[in-house]
Design an enzyme around this catalytic site. Structure first.
Site, PDB file in Angstrom:
ATOM      1  N   ASP A   1      23.509 -88.315  -2.219  1.00 52.17           N
ATOM      2  CA  ASP A   1      22.146 -87.867  -1.932  1.00 52.17           C
ATOM      3  C   ASP A   1      22.084 -86.343  -2.059  1.00 52.17           C
ATOM      4  OD1 ASP A   1      19.425 -88.717  -0.691  1.00 52.17           O
ATOM      5  OD2 ASP A   1      20.041 -86.980   0.497  1.00 52.17           O
ATOM      6  N   ILE A   2      21.071 -85.853  -2.770  1.00 56.36           N
ATOM      7  CA  ILE A   2      20.899 -84.404  -2.892  1.00 56.36           C
ATOM      8  C   ILE A   2      20.343 -83.866  -1.584  1.00 56.36           C
ATOM      9  CG2 ILE A   2      19.780 -82.529  -4.155  1.00 56.36           C
ATOM     10  CD1 ILE A   2      19.609 -84.336  -6.581  1.00 56.36           C
TER      11      ILE A   2
ATOM     12  N   GLU B   1      16.138 -89.057  -5.038  1.00 55.46           N
ATOM     13  CA  GLU B   1      17.222 -88.091  -5.247  1.00 55.46           C
ATOM     14  C   GLU B   1      18.590 -88.691  -4.954  1.00 55.46           C
ATOM     15  OE1 GLU B   1      15.641 -87.348  -1.008  1.00 55.46           O
ATOM     16  OE2 GLU B   1      14.865 -87.994  -2.956  1.00 55.46           O
TER      17      GLU B   1
END
Length: 305
Positions: free
Chosen positions: A182-183, A226
């Site tokens: 996950d960003i 994301e």
């Protein structure tokens, strides 16, 4: 709109396509190579057992297969290929003088049957036709299974192919790893820099993840928003941890500025799990998801297994 290659793209793809010839008679292999080597990349195997191993390492675009060989017969090999998820879509053409076996070849999953003695023009045109069909199917799969923005596989591909990886690992009593990525603070990144820059960041992250993997069997998919997921077949917890740390480092090394983040640059949090320690417990995907949340709770820009 129909999916198709341009003539130049099709010729280039055909030229780079690989044909696996499986026959334990050297003279037959030589004859087939002379007919096809000018048009395709040729791989050979002199037994069904050897051919199965070749397909595991580098799957060909099509297989030319004799029926009678020492050890595993051509029919047995074809049946094994068609019941193995990783090889079931490889088209098989039987090349044989045993006309009475034609029905068995169709029932084993062959796409065609060429009788000996071979007519070179017939063989070439049939091989070309079946590879062309496969290329068109591959192109359609690319349209269906690739994320338009990031150019990596999409969630649909992951859902379809992850199960194959798991079944293969269970069958072979091997391991695999999942990395859920996950960003960090991506919503805030979009708010600060705008969605165009956000899209550019997603592309860079996806490409970096892809370029960081070493094996053809490893793949990256955009899991949603994301989030990305990396699938690592035949990988232990130790190996997966090394890959995860490399991915985390390579993302921060991109140097994408992020004012909202305490790290000053765009980073990722990664949760990982493998099959073997938990095969009788929860799913690897659920475990990876839980580990991802733990990585976030620990302050982000973390890897948790």
């Amino acid at each position: 709109m129909p999916l198709n290659y341009t003539d130049s793209e099709l010729k280039l793809s055909l030229k780079s396509s690989s044909v696996l010839i499986v026959d334990d008679q050297l003279l037959s292999v030589i004859v087939l190579k002379r007919i096809l080597a000018e048009h395709f990349n040729i791989i050979t195997a002199n037994s069904g057992e050897e051919a199965i191993e070749v397909c595991k390492i580098n799957a060909p675009d099509i297989i030319l297969l004799d029926i009678t060989m020492g050890g595993m017969s051509g029919i047995e090999m074809c049946l094994k290929l068609k019941t193995t998820p990783e090889s079931q879509d490889i088209p098989v053409i039987f090349v044989t003088s045993f006309e009475n076996q034609e029905t068995a070849c169709w029932e084993a999953g062959a796409v065609d049957f060429v009788k000996k003695p071979i007519n070179p023009e017939t063989l070439f045109r049939r091989v070309r036709a079946h590879i062309t069909i496969k290329l068109q199917q591959d192109l359609l799969s690319q349209k269906v299974y690739f994320d338009d923005l990031t150019k990596v596989f999409n969630r649909r591909y992951f859902d379809a192919h992850f199960k194959k990886v798991e079944l293969s690992a269970l069958r072979e009593k091997s391991d695999y790893a999942l990395l859920l990525i996950d960003i960090d603070y991506f919503k805030q990144y979009n708010d600060i820099y705008g969605h165009i820059q956000g899209d550019n960041a997603l592309r860079l992250v996806a490409q970096t993840l892809t370029n960081s993997l070493q094996r053809p069997s490893d793949f990256v998919a955009r899991y949603g928003g994301e989030e990305f997921i990396v699938v690592l077949p035949n990988t232990s917890s130790e190996g997966a941890l090394c890959v995860a740390e490399k991915l985390k480092k390579n993302i921060i090394d991109l140097g994408i500025l992020h004012k909202y983040s305490e790290f000053n640059f765009l980073t990722v949090s990664i949760g990982g799990s493998t099959l073997q320690p938990h095969r009788n417990n929860k799913s690897t995907l659920d475990l990876a998801d839980k580990k991802l949340y733990k990585a976030k709770d620990l302050g982000r820009n973390q890897v948790c297994f």
